[in-house]
Design a protein around this motif. Structure first.
Motif, PDB file in Angstrom:
ATOM      1  N   GLY A  41      22.230   1.696  -3.877  1.00 16.77           N
ATOM      2  CA  GLY A  41      23.003   2.654  -3.105  1.00 16.77           C
ATOM      3  C   GLY A  41      22.451   4.065  -3.207  1.00 16.77           C
ATOM      4  O   GLY A  41      23.000   4.995  -2.645  1.00 16.77           O
ATOM      5  N   ARG A  42      21.376   4.237  -3.943  1.00 13.06           N
ATOM      6  CA  ARG A  42      20.722   5.544  -4.071  1.00 13.06           C
ATOM      7  C   ARG A  42      19.474   5.574  -3.204  1.00 13.06           C
ATOM      8  O   ARG A  42      18.932   4.546  -2.833  1.00 13.06           O
ATOM      9  N   ALA A  43      19.006   6.774  -2.893  1.00 13.70           N
ATOM     10  CA  ALA A  43      17.842   6.933  -2.024  1.00 13.70           C
ATOM     11  C   ALA A  43      16.551   6.548  -2.734  1.00 13.70           C
ATOM     12  O   ALA A  43      16.348   6.875  -3.898  1.00 13.70           O
ATOM     13  N   ASP A  44      15.692   5.844  -2.032  1.00 13.95           N
ATOM     14  CA  ASP A  44      14.342   5.500  -2.482  1.00 13.95           C
ATOM     15  C   ASP A  44      13.355   6.063  -1.470  1.00 13.95           C
ATOM     16  O   ASP A  44      13.642   6.118  -0.267  1.00 13.95           O
ATOM     17  N   MET A  45      12.152   6.423  -1.938  1.00 11.93           N
ATOM     18  CA  MET A  45      11.114   6.933  -1.058  1.00 11.93           C
ATOM     19  C   MET A  45      10.744   5.884  -0.021  1.00 11.93           C
ATOM     20  O   MET A  45      10.769   4.691  -0.292  1.00 11.93           O
ATOM     21  N   LEU A  46      10.386   6.356   1.170  1.00 11.06           N
ATOM     22  CA  LEU A  46       9.976   5.476   2.253  1.00 11.06           C
ATOM     23  C   LEU A  46       8.681   6.010   2.837  1.00 11.06           C
ATOM     24  O   LEU A  46       8.569   7.208   3.118  1.00 11.06           O
ATOM     25  N   VAL A  47       7.684   5.147   2.979  1.00 11.22           N
ATOM     26  CA  VAL A  47       6.412   5.504   3.600  1.00 11.22           C
ATOM     27  C   VAL A  47       6.081   4.452   4.644  1.00 11.22           C
ATOM     28  O   VAL A  47       6.170   3.253   4.376  1.00 11.22           O
ATOM     29  N   LYS A  48       5.719   4.907   5.842  1.00 16.51           N
ATOM     30  CA  LYS A  48       5.280   4.007   6.904  1.00 16.51           C
ATOM     31  C   LYS A  48       3.888   4.436   7.333  1.00 16.51           C
ATOM     32  O   LYS A  48       3.591   5.625   7.387  1.00 16.51           O
ATOM     33  N   THR A  49       3.036   3.464   7.622  1.00 14.30           N
ATOM     34  CA  THR A  49       1.673   3.718   8.051  1.00 14.30           C
ATOM     35  C   THR A  49       1.474   3.097   9.425  1.00 14.30           C
ATOM     36  O   THR A  49       1.746   1.906   9.594  1.00 14.30           O
ATOM     37  N   MET A  50       1.034   3.898  10.393  1.00  9.91           N
ATOM     38  CA  MET A  50       0.796   3.343  11.725  1.00  9.91           C
ATOM     39  C   MET A  50      -0.423   2.439  11.693  1.00  9.91           C
ATOM     40  O   MET A  50      -1.476   2.818  11.202  1.00  9.91           O
ATOM     41  N   SER A  51      -0.224   1.235  12.176  1.00 10.30           N
ATOM     42  CA  SER A  51      -1.300   0.248  12.262  1.00 10.30           C
ATOM     43  C   SER A  51      -1.276  -0.311  13.675  1.00 10.30           C
ATOM     44  O   SER A  51      -0.420  -1.129  13.988  1.00 10.30           O
ATOM     45  N   GLY A  52      -2.173   0.145  14.536  1.00  7.68           N
ATOM     46  CA  GLY A  52      -2.114  -0.246  15.937  1.00  7.68           C
ATOM     47  C   GLY A  52      -0.887   0.349  16.578  1.00  7.68           C
ATOM     48  O   GLY A  52      -0.739   1.561  16.636  1.00  7.68           O
ATOM     49  N   THR A  53       0.045  -0.507  16.987  1.00  4.70           N
ATOM     50  CA  THR A  53       1.300  -0.017  17.574  1.00  4.70           C
ATOM     51  C   THR A  53       2.478  -0.267  16.643  1.00  4.70           C
ATOM     52  O   THR A  53       3.616  -0.054  17.025  1.00  4.70           O
ATOM     53  N   LYS A  54       2.226  -0.730  15.437  1.00  2.00           N
ATOM     54  CA  LYS A  54       3.296  -1.037  14.483  1.00  2.00           C
ATOM     55  C   LYS A  54       3.328  -0.003  13.361  1.00  2.00           C
ATOM     56  O   LYS A  54       2.334   0.649  13.077  1.00  2.00           O
ATOM     57  N   TRP A  55       4.485   0.138  12.723  1.00  2.00           N
ATOM     58  CA  TRP A  55       4.683   1.073  11.614  1.00  2.00           C
ATOM     59  C   TRP A  55       5.227   0.325  10.394  1.00  2.00           C
ATOM     60  O   TRP A  55       6.383   0.471  10.027  1.00  2.00           O
ATOM     61  N   PRO A  56       4.412  -0.508   9.720  1.00  2.00           N
ATOM     62  CA  PRO A  56       4.918  -1.231   8.549  1.00  2.00           C
ATOM     63  C   PRO A  56       5.208  -0.288   7.376  1.00  2.00           C
ATOM     64  O   PRO A  56       4.614   0.778   7.250  1.00  2.00           O
ATOM     65  N   THR A  57       6.119  -0.717   6.521  1.00  3.18           N
ATOM     66  CA  THR A  57       6.478   0.045   5.324  1.00  3.18           C
ATOM     67  C   THR A  57       5.440  -0.184   4.241  1.00  3.18           C
ATOM     68  O   THR A  57       4.976  -1.303   4.040  1.00  3.18           O
ATOM     69  N   THR A  58       5.060   0.885   3.560  1.00  5.78           N
ATOM     70  CA  THR A  58       4.086   0.849   2.480  1.00  5.78           C
ATOM     71  C   THR A  58       4.813   1.097   1.163  1.00  5.78           C
ATOM     72  O   THR A  58       5.697   1.946   1.098  1.00  5.78           O
ATOM     73  N   SER A  59       4.469   0.374   0.101  1.00  7.93           N
ATOM     74  CA  SER A  59       5.131   0.586  -1.192  1.00  7.93           C
ATOM     75  C   SER A  59       4.628   1.865  -1.851  1.00  7.93           C
ATOM     76  O   SER A  59       3.499   2.294  -1.621  1.00  7.93           O
ATOM     77  N   THR A  60       5.488   2.473  -2.653  1.00  9.24           N
ATOM     78  CA  THR A  60       5.155   3.709  -3.367  1.00  9.24           C
ATOM     79  C   THR A  60       5.596   3.603  -4.819  1.00  9.24           C
ATOM     80  O   THR A  60       6.597   2.943  -5.117  1.00  9.24           O
ATOM     81  N   PRO A  61       4.895   4.250  -5.735  1.00 12.17           N
ATOM     82  CA  PRO A  61       5.326   4.228  -7.136  1.00 12.17           C
ATOM     83  C   PRO A  61       6.532   5.145  -7.340  1.00 12.17           C
ATOM     84  O   PRO A  61       6.556   6.269  -6.846  1.00 12.17           O
ATOM     85  N   THR A  62       7.536   4.653  -8.040  1.00 17.08           N
ATOM     86  CA  THR A  62       8.725   5.452  -8.351  1.00 17.08           C
ATOM     87  C   THR A  62       8.509   6.194  -9.658  1.00 17.08           C
ATOM     88  O   THR A  62       8.013   5.611 -10.623  1.00 17.08           O
ATOM     89  N   PRO A  63       8.867   7.489  -9.709  1.00 15.60           N
ATOM     90  CA  PRO A  63       8.707   8.229 -10.967  1.00 15.60           C
ATOM     91  C   PRO A  63       9.534   7.590 -12.086  1.00 15.60           C
ATOM     92  O   PRO A  63      10.657   7.126 -11.844  1.00 15.60           O
ATOM     93  N   PRO A  64       9.007   7.569 -13.318  1.00 12.22           N
ATOM     94  CA  PRO A  64       9.767   7.014 -14.445  1.00 12.22           C
ATOM     95  C   PRO A  64      11.106   7.735 -14.618  1.00 12.22           C
ATOM     96  O   PRO A  64      11.164   8.964 -14.550  1.00 12.22           O
ATOM     97  N   GLY A  65      12.168   6.989 -14.786  1.00 13.41           N
ATOM     98  CA  GLY A  65      13.496   7.561 -15.008  1.00 13.41           C
ATOM     99  C   GLY A  65      14.202   8.041 -13.755  1.00 13.41           C
ATOM    100  O   GLY A  65      15.296   8.595 -13.834  1.00 13.41           O
ATOM    101  N   ALA A  66      13.610   7.840 -12.591  1.00  9.15           N
ATOM    102  CA  ALA A  66      14.222   8.309 -11.345  1.00  9.15           C
ATOM    103  C   ALA A  66      15.427   7.454 -10.980  1.00  9.15           C
ATOM    104  O   ALA A  66      15.356   6.238 -10.989  1.00  9.15           O
ATOM    105  N   ARG A  67      16.543   8.122 -10.684  1.00  7.55           N
ATOM    106  CA  ARG A  67      17.727   7.435 -10.178  1.00  7.55           C
ATOM    107  C   ARG A  67      17.694   7.380  -8.660  1.00  7.55           C
ATOM    108  O   ARG A  67      18.246   6.489  -8.049  1.00  7.55           O
ATOM    109  N   SER A  68      17.071   8.363  -8.039  1.00  7.52           N
ATOM    110  CA  SER A  68      16.831   8.377  -6.602  1.00  7.52           C
ATOM    111  C   SER A  68      15.584   9.214  -6.352  1.00  7.52           C
ATOM    112  O   SER A  68      15.206  10.037  -7.177  1.00  7.52           O
ATOM    113  N   SER A  69      14.939   8.981  -5.222  1.00  4.44           N
ATOM    114  CA  SER A  69      13.727   9.731  -4.900  1.00  4.44           C
ATOM    115  C   SER A  69      13.564   9.814  -3.389  1.00  4.44           C
ATOM    116  O   SER A  69      13.836   8.841  -2.679  1.00  4.44           O
ATOM    117  N   ILE A  70      13.147  10.983  -2.915  1.00  7.34           N
ATOM    118  CA  ILE A  70      13.044  11.238  -1.482  1.00  7.34           C
ATOM    119  C   ILE A  70      11.751  11.993  -1.198  1.00  7.34           C
ATOM    120  O   ILE A  70      11.411  12.936  -1.917  1.00  7.34           O
TER     121      ILE A  70
END
Length: 102
Positions: A41-70
Motif C-alpha cells: 500500500g506504499r509507493a514504489d519506484m516505477l520505470v518504463k522503457t520505450m521499446s518500439g511502440t511498447k512501454w514495459p516496466t523495468t525493475s529498479t533497486p530499492t534503497p535499504p530500509g525504504a518504506r516507500s520510494s518515488i
C-alpha cells in the motif's frame, strides 16, 4: 502547433500508478519514471522503457530500509547513461534518492 497522440502504456496490475518524468536520448529510446502502489500500500519506484511502440516496466533497486520510494524526474543524455532522482521514506525521515544506469 504540434499534434500529440496517445501512446499505449500498460499500468501495473491492480494498483494506482503515475509517471512524473520522461527523457528521450534518441528518437527510438525513451525512459519514464514515477511511482506505483506496492503490495504494502506504499509507493514504489516505477520505470518504463520505450521499446518500439511498447512501454514495459523495468525493475529498479530499492534503497535499504525504504518504506516507500518515488522517482520525480530523470535525465538521459545518451541511451547508455542516465540519472533518476526522487525520494524515499524510512522510519521517521524522508531522504533524497539518486539512481544511475550505465
Amino acid at each position: 502547433g504540434i499534434a500529440l497522440s496517445r501512446e499505449t502504456s500498460s499500468d501495473p496490475a491492480g494498483t494506482s500508478s503515475a509517471l512524473t518524468g520522461v527523457s528521450c536520448p534518441s528518437p527510438t529510446t525513451c525512459f519514464a519514471v514515477g511511482w506505483r502502489l506496492g503490495s504494502t500500500g506504499r509507493a514504489d519506484m516505477l520505470v518504463k522503457t520505450m521499446s518500439g511502440t511498447k512501454w514495459p516496466t523495468t525493475s529498479t533497486p530499492t534503497p535499504p530500509g525504504a518504506r516507500s520510494s518515488i522517482f520525480h524526474a530523470l535525465s538521459c543524455p545518451s541511451t547508455a547513461a542516465g540519472f533518476a532522482v526522487g525520494d524515499y521514506e524510512t522510519v521517521g525521515a524522508i531522504r533524497t534518492l539518486v539512481e544511475r544506469y550505465g
